[in-house]
Design a protein around this motif. Sequence first.
Motif, mmCIF file in Angstrom:
data_model
loop_
_atom_site.group_PDB
_atom_site.id
_atom_site.type_symbol
_atom_site.label_atom_id
_atom_site.label_comp_id
_atom_site.label_asym_id
_atom_site.label_seq_id
_atom_site.Cartn_x
_atom_site.Cartn_y
_atom_site.Cartn_z
ATOM 1 N N GLU A 350 0.837 -1.195 0.000
ATOM 2 C CA GLU A 350 0.000 0.000 0.000
ATOM 3 C C GLU A 350 0.872 1.246 0.000
ATOM 4 O O GLU A 350 1.625 1.481 0.955
ATOM 5 N N LYS A 352 0.853 4.768 0.477
ATOM 6 C CA LYS A 352 0.185 5.970 0.979
ATOM 7 C C LYS A 352 1.116 7.162 0.858
ATOM 8 O O LYS A 352 2.338 7.004 0.757
ATOM 9 N N LYS A 371 2.608 0.240 6.376
ATOM 10 C CA LYS A 371 2.365 -1.202 6.331
ATOM 11 C C LYS A 371 3.625 -1.948 5.910
ATOM 12 O O LYS A 371 4.248 -1.626 4.902
ATOM 13 N N SER A 510 -3.917 0.462 -9.136
ATOM 14 C CA SER A 510 -3.328 -0.806 -8.751
ATOM 15 C C SER A 510 -2.538 -1.366 -9.929
ATOM 16 O O SER A 510 -3.038 -1.417 -11.048
ATOM 17 N N VAL A 549 -0.761 -0.863 -4.580
ATOM 18 C CA VAL A 549 -1.997 -0.074 -4.559
ATOM 19 C C VAL A 549 -1.671 1.328 -4.081
ATOM 20 O O VAL A 549 -1.089 1.513 -3.007
ATOM 21 N N LYS A 551 -2.815 4.682 -2.492
ATOM 22 C CA LYS A 551 -3.888 5.118 -1.594
ATOM 23 C C LYS A 551 -4.090 6.625 -1.668
ATOM 24 O O LYS A 551 -3.133 7.372 -1.840
#
Length: 551
Positions: A350, A352, A371, A510, A549, A551
């Motif tokens: 992820e 971010k 993460k 993604s 991905v 975010k």
Amino acid sequence: MIINRVIGILLMLSILIGSNYAYGFSPKKVIIPQEDIKVVRELTDAELGGGDYPCWSPDGKEVVYTIWAGHGIGLIAKQDIETGSFTSLTLPYSDIGDGSASEPDFSPDGIQIVCTIKKEEGISQVWKMDIDGQNKVKLTSEEYDCESPKWSPDGTRILFIPYDLYVMDPGGGDKTFIYESPDEFGEGIHKANWSPDGREIIMNMGGAVWTMDSNGTNLTKIVERRAGSSYGASWSPDGEKIVYTYVGEDRWNSRSIMLIDAEDGSNPVQLILPDDLMGQCPDWSPDGTKLVFVGKKAVIEPYEKHHREEAGIFILTLPPELQCPPKKKGEMEKARKIETEKGGMGEVFEAKRPKKNIIIDGRLNEWTDVKEVSMDKNEYVIYEPSNWQGKDDLSAMAMVQGDDKNLYLAVEVKDDKFVQQFSGDKILNGDHLEVWFATPKGTYQLGISPGDFEKLGAEVLLWLPGVSTKKKQDILKGTEVASKKDSTGYFLEAKIPLANLGIDPQKNKSIGFTVVISDTDNKAKPKQDCLLASSELKWNKPETFGKLVFK
């Protein structure tokens, strides 16, 4: 039918005896029984030039090939193997103006065909079309004739030869030089094709057979030019064998299908066909059990009558010991599926937005509340699992952050024996990282070395796609990397500009993504001992990547 006669003993003996002289070596001879040859299409006198360049569909149900319809005009034909249903996908000048078409090749998904078409201006260019012959699109506008267009196994690139070797994307863009044909070969590179994993290219040059890495390095001759020449080489689906056409000194009456080991050209096998049939332009079936080829009758008439002696398109079933089915899942390396909430083939990273300004110094001070993806169990080992001695031997924790311009990567590696004394492409033999991206623009593989923490600094290399040095510099422009050694391994931090890889975080929420940690423990004889990865990861197969991905 032209293949319904009994094999002549005397003819067979003459072939067996004569071949040793023609080849200059003694290949093993394998006689193909009459019942193992199937006619796909017996070309008639109306199709004066016969057939050429057959190619299997990915599902093995159809073949496409060229019909030389006289006066050097080629048509692309498609045929169902079981029903015999036949379709002409192109028409000559006098009809709708397609021109002379040749060398068809299916896309990996079986949806499109790429081929060469020569219009009335006289230069062959690369075109693509739907499998019904519709929606023809011209992909090149080269000064020289283009030949041998071949789709890469992952469908992201097309190989083609306008004298030298190039690749381009399926839309005809990003044309990239791969290899320059040496002047001493005059004739240039004749044919080229991909290995099943897309990692290597095989080509015919100067009458010999050569392999090289897909980035144009590590050129290796695996078949010498002998009394005649070799052409039309391609890999078996498992990557173990190579099949090619050998043409003897009498180029019209001395053509054979040869099989060799892909690694070094050893263990040559010559296929002896029934009924004085000569074989050329072989192509493996997707299941590795058969070859489709052009069969020709030997002739003694003058050249102008030769075309009426063409036999047609045939399929032969290989003896069991020569069959090369694709490797089953897990045979090449111990792989695994890591289930994710998105149903991917690996871990989800992820990205971010950073809460702090990230300084690329290898210290990871700015990496809080991010993460983590840990790689510390045997299911993460994708290469040589028997060499992995546990998480103290090799393990890693990786994190990403991202903004509109850059992806930031941080990795903490535990490694009980650190070995890295190389720079450039040779970092592969020491401890390093790989980062894989599956983007709208194609597949990218970055190699990242932490350096040796003394004389060699950390560095980032572009391993895929295989492009020119200038293009590599453009793709890596703005990339930063730094590393720090500690008592149990090292820390590594990198900044990767996203636009250079064709990634727009606003549109591409993604993408496929994998982080790989490579371990080397023997400094005296450095080599890759094992690999840990955040996904199942089959080489250059995006469907086996995990996910990144934004975010």
